[in-house]
Structures are given as C-alpha cells and as structure tokens.
Design a protein around this motif. Sequence first.
Motif, PDB file in Angstrom:
ATOM      1  N   UNK A 334       0.846  -1.207   0.071  1.00  0.00           N
ATOM      2  CA  UNK A 334       0.006   0.069   0.050  1.00  0.00           C
ATOM      3  C   UNK A 334       0.844   1.247   0.016  1.00  0.00           C
ATOM      4  N   UNK A 335       1.843   1.232   0.593  1.00  0.00           N
ATOM      5  CA  UNK A 335       2.945   2.420   0.532  1.00  0.00           C
ATOM      6  C   UNK A 335       3.221   2.771  -0.750  1.00  0.00           C
ATOM      7  N   UNK A 336       3.291   1.907  -1.639  1.00  0.00           N
ATOM      8  CA  UNK A 336       3.566   2.220  -3.099  1.00  0.00           C
ATOM      9  C   UNK A 336       2.646   3.166  -3.924  1.00  0.00           C
ATOM     10  N   UNK A 337       1.425   3.325  -2.961  1.00  0.00           N
ATOM     11  CA  UNK A 337       0.363   4.186  -3.689  1.00  0.00           C
ATOM     12  C   UNK A 337       0.989   5.501  -3.269  1.00  0.00           C
ATOM     13  N   UNK A 338       1.844   5.991  -2.643  1.00  0.00           N
ATOM     14  CA  UNK A 338       2.104   7.077  -2.077  1.00  0.00           C
ATOM     15  C   UNK A 338       3.171   7.444  -2.428  1.00  0.00           C
ATOM     16  N   UNK A 339       4.426   6.640  -2.338  1.00  0.00           N
ATOM     17  CA  UNK A 339       5.852   7.045  -2.389  1.00  0.00           C
ATOM     18  C   UNK A 339       6.482   7.548  -3.985  1.00  0.00           C
ATOM     19  N   UNK A 340       7.270   8.403  -3.834  1.00  0.00           N
ATOM     20  CA  UNK A 340       7.788   8.764  -5.051  1.00  0.00           C
ATOM     21  C   UNK A 340       8.224   7.916  -6.140  1.00  0.00           C
ATOM     22  N   UNK A 341       8.599   8.588  -7.410  1.00  0.00           N
ATOM     23  CA  UNK A 341       9.085   7.596  -8.485  1.00  0.00           C
ATOM     24  C   UNK A 341      10.568   7.202  -8.059  1.00  0.00           C
ATOM     25  N   UNK A 346      14.277   3.000  -7.161  1.00  0.00           N
ATOM     26  CA  UNK A 346      15.637   2.329  -6.288  1.00  0.00           C
ATOM     27  C   UNK A 346      15.331   1.162  -6.259  1.00  0.00           C
ATOM     28  N   UNK A 347      13.943   0.815  -5.824  1.00  0.00           N
ATOM     29  CA  UNK A 347      13.280  -0.785  -5.540  1.00  0.00           C
ATOM     30  C   UNK A 347      13.749  -1.472  -6.532  1.00  0.00           C
ATOM     31  N   UNK A 348      13.345  -1.173  -7.498  1.00  0.00           N
ATOM     32  CA  UNK A 348      13.514  -1.894  -8.918  1.00  0.00           C
ATOM     33  C   UNK A 348      15.030  -2.214  -9.203  1.00  0.00           C
ATOM     34  N   UNK A 349      15.870  -1.216  -8.982  1.00  0.00           N
ATOM     35  CA  UNK A 349      17.328  -1.258  -9.053  1.00  0.00           C
ATOM     36  C   UNK A 349      17.848  -2.511  -8.038  1.00  0.00           C
ATOM     37  N   UNK A 350      17.298  -2.287  -6.836  1.00  0.00           N
ATOM     38  CA  UNK A 350      17.673  -3.433  -6.104  1.00  0.00           C
ATOM     39  C   UNK A 350      17.068  -4.751  -6.189  1.00  0.00           C
ATOM     40  N   UNK A 387       6.410  10.598   0.291  1.00  0.00           N
ATOM     41  CA  UNK A 387       4.868  10.659  -0.301  1.00  0.00           C
ATOM     42  C   UNK A 387       4.969  11.730  -1.507  1.00  0.00           C
ATOM     43  N   UNK A 388       4.575  11.224  -2.700  1.00  0.00           N
ATOM     44  CA  UNK A 388       4.299  12.146  -3.678  1.00  0.00           C
ATOM     45  C   UNK A 388       2.978  12.904  -3.801  1.00  0.00           C
ATOM     46  N   UNK A 389       2.908  14.056  -3.966  1.00  0.00           N
ATOM     47  CA  UNK A 389       1.572  14.738  -3.972  1.00  0.00           C
ATOM     48  C   UNK A 389       0.754  14.274  -4.908  1.00  0.00           C
ATOM     49  N   UNK A 390       1.115  13.747  -6.314  1.00  0.00           N
ATOM     50  CA  UNK A 390       0.454  13.516  -7.424  1.00  0.00           C
ATOM     51  C   UNK A 390      -0.198  12.271  -7.027  1.00  0.00           C
ATOM     52  N   UNK A 391       0.453  11.301  -6.214  1.00  0.00           N
ATOM     53  CA  UNK A 391      -0.082   9.934  -5.989  1.00  0.00           C
ATOM     54  C   UNK A 391      -1.002   9.985  -4.889  1.00  0.00           C
ATOM     55  N   UNK A 431       5.192   4.179 -14.100  1.00  0.00           N
ATOM     56  CA  UNK A 431       6.197   3.213 -13.519  1.00  0.00           C
ATOM     57  C   UNK A 431       5.281   1.948 -13.259  1.00  0.00           C
ATOM     58  N   UNK A 432       6.022   0.884 -12.718  1.00  0.00           N
ATOM     59  CA  UNK A 432       5.517  -0.323 -12.668  1.00  0.00           C
ATOM     60  C   UNK A 432       4.104  -0.397 -11.722  1.00  0.00           C
ATOM     61  N   UNK A 433       4.047   0.308 -10.550  1.00  0.00           N
ATOM     62  CA  UNK A 433       3.010   0.194  -9.820  1.00  0.00           C
ATOM     63  C   UNK A 433       1.648   0.879 -10.356  1.00  0.00           C
ATOM     64  N   UNK A 434       2.076   2.046 -10.985  1.00  0.00           N
ATOM     65  CA  UNK A 434       0.871   2.863 -11.350  1.00  0.00           C
ATOM     66  C   UNK A 434       0.265   2.105 -12.887  1.00  0.00           C
TER      67      UNK A 434
END
Length: 638
Positions: A334-341, A346-350, A387-391, A431-434
């Motif tokens: 659920x936190x990926x609904x808010x976090x920035x790009x 960075x998570x994808x890179x990991x 958190x990203x304001x757009x998300x 992004x992957x999530x959106x």
Amino acid sequence: MQVRNDFIMSEPAPFSLKEGETFFATVKEKLSNDEAIITVKGQDVHVRFQGEIPKEDKVVVRIVGIKDHVLQVQAVPKAAETNGPAAGLFPAGELEKAEQILLAQGIRLSKEEKAILRRFFEKAKGTLNEKLETVQALANKKLEVAESHLQAIHEALHGDSFGETLAQLADHLALLPSLRSSVENSLQALMGNGLQTSAEDNLQDWKENNHDFVSNGAKVFHSPAETDLMEEQEIPQKNQSAETAESQQTEWTYWNEEWMQAFPAPAKNIIVKTITEKLSQAALDFKKLQIEMNKKLENAAFLLDNGQTSARQQAKQLVEAVIRTLDRAILQGEFMLFTDMKTEKQMLQASAKLAEAKQLLTEGKQSDALKAVKEVKHLLEGLRFQPADVKVKHFVSAHPFSGEDPEAAPKQQLLPQLARILKFPLGEEVSARNTFEQFRQLGFHHEKDVFHALLSKQMAREPQNIKALLLKLSQGEFGVIAAQAEHAVANMTGQQLLSKFDAGNHMQTMFYQVPVLLHDQMETVRIYLNARNDGGKLDWQNCSLYFLLDTEKYGKIGILLQALERDLTVTIKTDSEKLTEALKALTETAKENLEEIGYNVKGITFAKMNHKHEEEKTAAETRKADERNSGKGYDWKV
C-alpha cells in the motif's frame, strides 16, 4: 490484425518430432531458397529443406534430423503421399481442421463440444481463417471448448478494438464531449489545485504522533512542478543542529480551495483524517519492510563472507526471498500508492541487482555475489519514504470521499472512471505500480479483486472498475447500449483468457488492448508479451514485448523490445520520417531510463513498418527470441 493472431498463436506447445516421421504441413513464409516457416499440427516451425522448397503451399514433409538448431526436413513426392504415414491426416473441412488443432494440443472433443464448435463456425462473424485462429488460440491456452470462451477470444482477436468499442459506447451514452472536457480540464484542475489541508487539528495530531516519520524529511503533497503554487513551512525539530534541521526539514503545503469547495465540511475532515492515517501506516509498513529485507541480506552476506561452498545455497535462498519481497512490495504494498518515483526506481534497481547476485551464485562466483548483496543492502538502507503529492491526490480521487456517488447509475460512474484511466498516471512518470493499478482500474483483475474481497468479508463496497460498470450496463440497459457493453465485456474477457498464466508451460504469452486518448480520439495500444516462466512468474530478464498503435497522423507505430539475460534491444518501426527524427532525440533518455531499472541496452534502432509482412516478421522475431531463451534442448514452438 494478423500480428495479434500470430503472436497469440506463439503459445509454447512442444510436441514430439521424431526422425523419420511424416506430417502434412503448410508453407507459411519462405525465408530463403531452402529455409521456411511451416505450420505443422497447427504450430509454426522454422525448418530447412533438403533441396528446394516445394512451390505448393500444402506439402508433406519427413523429419530427417536437427542441424545448427534448425529442424531438417525433406519434401515427400506426391506419388508417395497416399501410402505414407501422413495419409488421411489432413482434414477435409474447416470443422475437421478445428478438431485437429484441438487434438494436437491433447484436447479430445465430446459430442456436446463438437456441437458447440459447429455452432461457432455457423454463427460467428468473420472469415473461416479467423475462426480457425480463434480455435488455435483457445487450444494454445488449453481452455475448455465453451461458447463463452470462443466468443470472448474471437471478440478480442477479430472484433473491434477495445478503445473503439469503448468510444462507441461513450458516444451512445453522450459521454464523449464530457469525457474530452473532463480529461483536459477537470482532472488537470484536480491535480493542479490539489488538496486543501483544512483540518488543522487532525494534521497536527498526526505530526505529533509520527515524529520519527516527520523528522526523516518526508515531503508530503509536494512536487517540484508546483513549487510556485505552494507555501513551504518548516517543522521545528527538537535537539537538532541548524544544519541537520535544514537538511531534514519537512514541507507542508497549502493549495487554494477551489477543488475543495465541492465538499461539505465533514467530507474535508474525512479526507484529511483518511490521508494522515494512510500515510502513517504506510510509513510504518515501509520501515518494517526495510528491516526485514536488510536482516535477510545481512545473513546472506555473513554466509557468503565465510567462503564455504555449503553456505552458497542458503545465501541464494535468502536472496530469492528478498527478491520476492521486493517484487510483492512494488505491486501490492500500500505504501507504493504514495511513494515517489525515485523510491520505486531504487526498489526496482535493488531487485535487478539481487537477480544478478542470484545468477552469480548459480555460477559459483561467491565473492562477486557478496559484493552485489552488500551494494543492495547499502541501497535499501538509504531509502526514505517520500510521499508524492500526485499519487496522494490520485488516491483521493479514486475513493468514495472524492465526491463520486457510489450509488449513481453505471453510465454516470463510467465518465470519471474513463477519464481517470485515459490520463493515467496524471502528470507522473509511468512506473511499474501505476501501470499495474491502471490495469486494475480497467478491470483485468476484477474477478480476483472480488474473490479477495469475499475472502476478507469486505464486500460492503464492490470493486469499482471499468469491467464492473460494463457488466452493470449490459444487464441494466437495453438496445444498443447493452449490446455495446456486452461487446466490451467480451473483449476484456477474451484478453484475460488469452493472458492466462499456465504454470505447466516453459514460455508464457499475454495479449492486452489498452485504450488511450490521442487528439480527442480514443485509440488502442495493443500489447503482446512472450516471457519465460521463472518459477511461476514472468521472467523480465528473458522476454519480448511488442507495442502496436495505429494512429491517424503517423500511421502504424510498432515498438519491439527483446531481452536476453537482461541484454535489451529496442526496435522502433514507423513509416513517418518526422516521427523517426523526433524519437531519435529521445533515445538517450530512453536508454538511461531502461538501464535504471536493470537492463543493459545494447541498441535502439529504427526500421520501416512493412505492412505486408510486418505481422509475420514480428512473430518470427519473437519466435527466435523464444528459442534462444528456451534454456536447454529444442523447444519447438508456434
């Protein structure tokens, strides 16, 4: 279009090809004087003839062996056909051909299923070849021979495109003018003006109760593009030096109240309360995830540091567990609904770096794997929940307190739902999530969402998506509207069936049609995916992805991405020189973006769109990639 049929027919279905066996075949494409693509038992195979290729399309061939990874065949003279082992195998009628296609996949028809197949050939629209292609697609996915399956797949493959069907429905509902206006104005105003955080008490309570989260420098409701519209307020931190306070300041922003005027005061309080609770929980979930992954990586590094061969397998299991955790977090957290790009990348890179470590362990390179594990551990330790304001605003606009009436008629709910997906992700990078959330809003996960809601006993509010609304329209309306809704539902169901994951197959195929708004017209992007089965998941390191868009201004545009062990080649196909020049200027940016998520881009090339043979070429390119990705042995696929 032929490309989609050939692509869907590339479902892997290995069959026995023994030396000396004879088969009836159809020459589909001649590659040279002695090489060709032939169709055997409903499957396409790359072969080399001994001698010249026969002039006839229908031939009888004998398998003589395999050389240089290519099947060697010999044409059987016509005089020998009647007495050969293939005599009588080729069906006389179209219905018999369909039965042979199903039989080749191990599907034996009952009397009732034969009647269903006959009715399909009698009543379905389209040519006989299109109907056979529908049967082939159903057979490749090993689906039950049912009227609903045949109709849905036929609609997805040979009916109007999904975007065209939705446009026709919106036109009959008189939604098109409002939709265009909504996409261009209302949603931009929504995302530009943002949320007015008027419930100061709730906000202050949340700040006080989440001091650690605030002090880590979280930026809530903020994007650089909107800096000129915002006022920044520094939150004082106790026991911090001036330098630390400056580097970890939190920005709280206040927008004008235009967008919020539509809500009564209680709704505003609910919005702020819900957001603060969600962000608080998301911050806790993110921290918990970091601790869990870093602990496993620390244990993996400890095992690898000892240098013992026996510890390699244990370390590999820990690395795989972290990869699964990361991938699950990106698509389900659920936190990926808010976090920035930046955090998502960075998570994808990991995840990509850990996949490299896993491969190094498989090859026995423990020291290199240890270095990669330590790099990922350092990367994950440096992540901060931002958190990203757009998300955040998109989250608000997609929920009941956004002002939408959940009890409104389906045709009234359809407008905001369409507007939301057509401009997705609403000012943010894709992004992957959106992208996953866009597919969910379209309804490609509708049945799964309903199932999970029933399991968790949370069916107070039915999942809201395009497919759910189309189902209501098909049942609650009459005449043309109901018919259009039924066509759209059948199209979506067909796509879902053609994208069914089969755990028993080495290779997986998927097919989607995604509607987009271009120059006030609803168009369709067709997506064809071939990927290796990697333990029940699609292998992003070994796959091919093809995007096809037919535009009025530039004609057909095709983008083919082929990955082999993370080495990626990109081919852009278009006949428009103007578009080619425009896209060439973006190749470096595209290359950087692809390398950021773990691919090694070997090249981005441009080619002409060959309309006559584009479909066959694309299928052949995909097929060759599949053969390289097949691992071991010879896996002959369509």
